[in-house]
Design a protein around this motif. Structure first.
Motif, PDB file in Angstrom:
ATOM      1  N   TRP A 257     -69.506  28.751  48.226  1.00 21.83           N
ATOM      2  CA  TRP A 257     -69.545  27.632  47.340  1.00 21.83           C
ATOM      3  C   TRP A 257     -69.609  27.534  46.059  1.00 21.83           C
ATOM      4  O   TRP A 257     -69.423  26.174  45.217  1.00 21.83           O
ATOM      5  CB  TRP A 257     -70.351  26.449  48.674  1.00 21.83           C
TER       6      TRP A 257
ATOM      7  N   GLY B 114     -68.340  28.446  42.496  1.00 22.34           N
ATOM      8  CA  GLY B 114     -67.427  27.754  42.500  1.00 22.34           C
ATOM      9  C   GLY B 114     -67.065  27.010  40.898  1.00 22.34           C
ATOM     10  O   GLY B 114     -68.028  27.004  40.851  1.00 22.34           O
TER      11      GLY B 114
ATOM     12  N   ASP C 155     -65.998  24.362  39.825  1.00 21.93           N
ATOM     13  CA  ASP C 155     -66.483  22.889  40.060  1.00 21.93           C
ATOM     14  C   ASP C 155     -66.580  22.370  41.899  1.00 21.93           C
ATOM     15  O   ASP C 155     -65.899  22.662  42.486  1.00 21.93           O
ATOM     16  CB  ASP C 155     -64.153  21.965  40.355  1.00 21.93           C
TER      17      ASP C 155
ATOM     18  N   ASP D 299     -67.929  19.908  42.926  1.00 24.51           N
ATOM     19  CA  ASP D 299     -67.031  19.234  44.025  1.00 24.51           C
ATOM     20  C   ASP D 299     -65.842  19.340  44.873  1.00 24.51           C
ATOM     21  O   ASP D 299     -65.465  18.651  45.895  1.00 24.51           O
ATOM     22  CB  ASP D 299     -66.651  17.897  43.432  1.00 24.51           C
ATOM     23  N   GLU D 300     -65.426  20.687  44.410  1.00 24.16           N
ATOM     24  CA  GLU D 300     -63.912  21.224  44.963  1.00 24.16           C
ATOM     25  C   GLU D 300     -64.317  22.382  45.983  1.00 24.16           C
ATOM     26  O   GLU D 300     -63.240  22.813  45.983  1.00 24.16           O
ATOM     27  CB  GLU D 300     -62.801  21.158  44.001  1.00 24.16           C
ATOM     28  N   SER D 301     -65.453  23.258  45.735  1.00 25.48           N
ATOM     29  CA  SER D 301     -65.668  24.262  46.580  1.00 25.48           C
ATOM     30  C   SER D 301     -66.124  24.235  47.695  1.00 25.48           C
ATOM     31  O   SER D 301     -66.833  25.560  48.352  1.00 25.48           O
ATOM     32  CB  SER D 301     -66.343  24.988  45.447  1.00 25.48           C
ATOM     33  N   THR D 302     -66.399  22.834  48.651  1.00 19.51           N
ATOM     34  CA  THR D 302     -67.155  22.921  49.454  1.00 19.51           C
ATOM     35  C   THR D 302     -66.585  23.897  51.141  1.00 19.51           C
ATOM     36  O   THR D 302     -67.115  24.486  51.460  1.00 19.51           O
ATOM     37  CB  THR D 302     -67.219  21.612  49.866  1.00 19.51           C
ATOM     38  N   TYR D 303     -64.659  23.657  51.423  1.00 21.44           N
ATOM     39  CA  TYR D 303     -64.094  24.244  51.947  1.00 21.44           C
ATOM     40  C   TYR D 303     -62.737  25.036  51.009  1.00 21.44           C
ATOM     41  O   TYR D 303     -62.191  24.668  50.270  1.00 21.44           O
ATOM     42  CB  TYR D 303     -63.575  22.633  52.432  1.00 21.44           C
TER      43      TYR D 303
ATOM     44  N   ILE E 119     -61.477  29.076  46.334  1.00 21.56           N
ATOM     45  CA  ILE E 119     -62.439  28.135  45.857  1.00 21.56           C
ATOM     46  C   ILE E 119     -61.660  29.095  44.426  1.00 21.56           C
ATOM     47  O   ILE E 119     -61.231  30.175  44.229  1.00 21.56           O
ATOM     48  CB  ILE E 119     -63.915  28.396  45.756  1.00 21.56           C
ATOM     49  N   ARG E 120     -61.998  27.721  43.531  1.00 20.86           N
ATOM     50  CA  ARG E 120     -61.921  28.694  41.759  1.00 20.86           C
ATOM     51  C   ARG E 120     -62.794  29.419  41.454  1.00 20.86           C
ATOM     52  O   ARG E 120     -63.705  28.587  40.903  1.00 20.86           O
ATOM     53  CB  ARG E 120     -61.251  27.710  41.123  1.00 20.86           C
TER      54      ARG E 120
END
Length: 353
Positions: free
Chosen positions: A225, A228, A230, A232-236, A239-240
């Motif tokens: 995570w 990532g 971002d 905030d968007e990499s927790t689950y 990922i990007r």
């Protein structure tokens, strides 16, 4: 020879005569104070602190300045072995990797144990001449841990370029005292707990070349995570990956990097050229003292590490006298750093006598 006092002023006041920086460095007082504050903070804010990313980002930027590479080309991690395994996994099947005989295992073993890699070893002095068509990677330490020998960095770099091979340099025994440019090599890794005065668990991986050449980066195989783009968007889920070398970050040891930020700041303040002059002066002074006693260290011109045969039995006596030093491969290894002085060298020589 000119007398030298320690660099760093009140940052260091060891209770020992510390000549073991090739094993681990001393923690500056400012770093110890920051570490104590972070531990207190963790009792109320958790073991990731109030800001988990501030310290590693500051440490990343400081390391980048010290090694003259954009911070966007530096990843933070925990060990040289993990970073070496990443580079090994990026190689095509059947790749030949050239390494010096007896180089440090954290660099060599992840390469040699990878099923897709064919490892070839040669003496350090023959490394540049041994690069050949078909060599995919030349991996080597800038300074040898065992005896302090300094690799011919320019010769190896040019030989690798001539044959289309990449270069992977372990700067663990060099960064902090030997002037280096990470951009001169494809990959440069450094454990920071020795000459860079950081706690264990701090390691940096720098990618050389043009910062726009993202295609030269390997796949981010261990991206979690923190890697990532971002957070905030990499927790689950998938990922990007970050657009920078942060895509290779490991979830870092918070306390280690809190201290690392301050340790690297001190090295920056003093300047690597000044530390280099100081360290090599002390090493030369020690070599002169050994010669006067009929002792001959392993040849390592210009190194801050001096390893001497025939003195391994002295380690216990030196330890009992408060001298921190090490034995590697039957050699008594003394490592001189910014907190040492000519008085430290004189004490060591007198105890050896």
């Amino acid at each position: 020879m000119q007398r030298r006092e320690p660099l760093g002023g009140a940052e260091f006041a060891p209770e020992t005569t510390y000549l073991n920086s090739a094993s681990s460095g001393l923690l500056p007082r400012r770093s110890a104070a920051a570490l104590r504050a972070a531990v207190v903070e963790s009792a109320s804010y958790g073991t990731m602190g109030r800001d988990y990313f501030a310290a590693p980002n500051a440490a990343r930027a400081a390391f980048a300045r010290l090694l003259d590479v954009p911070a966007e080309r530096v990843a933070v991690g925990s060990s040289v072995a993990v970073q070496s395994a990443l580079i090994a996994a990026s190689l095509p099947p059947g790749s030949e990797v050239l390494v010096p005989e007896g180089d440090f295992s954290s660099l060599v073993n992840p390469l040699g144990s990878h099923p897709h890699v064919k490892l070839r070893t040669v003496p350090l002095e023959a490394l540049a001449d041994a690069v050949r068509p078909g060599t995919a990677l030349v991996a080597f330490s800038a300074v040898q841990s065992l005896d302090g020998r300094i690799a011919d960095l320019a010769a190896v770099r040019e030989a690798a370029r001539a044959h289309g091979a990449r270069t992977f340099v372990d700067a663990t025994q060099a960064a902090g005292w030997l002037p280096l440019r990470a951009g001169d090599f494809d990959y440069l890794v450094s454990g920071a707990f020795k000459w860079l005065l950081c706690p264990r668990g701090t390691t940096f991986l720098a990618f050389g070349g043009d910062a726009s050449e993202d295609s030269a980066w390997p796949a981010a195989l261990h991206a979690g995570w923190v890697a990532g783009e971002d957070l905030d968007e990499s927790t689950y889920g998938l990922i990007r990956p970050a657009a920078t070398a942060r895509r290779f970050d490991e979830p870092h040891a918070h306390f280690s990097y809190v201290a690392a930020e301050h340790s690297l700041a001190l090295v920056e303040e003093l300047g690597v050229p000044a530390v280099h002059t100081h360290n090599t002066h002390l090493a030369a002074y020690y070599r002169e003292g050994l010669a006067a006693r009929g002792l001959t260290p392993r040849p390592a011109p210009g190194s801050a590490i001096v390893s001497t045969p025939g003195l391994a039995d002295a380690e216990r006596r030196l330890t009992e006298a408060g001298v921190r030093i090490s034995v590697r491969g039957g050699l008594l290894r003394a490592a001189f750093h910014l907190y040492n002085s000519t008085d430290d060298v004189d004490r060591l020589l007198s105890l050896l006598a």
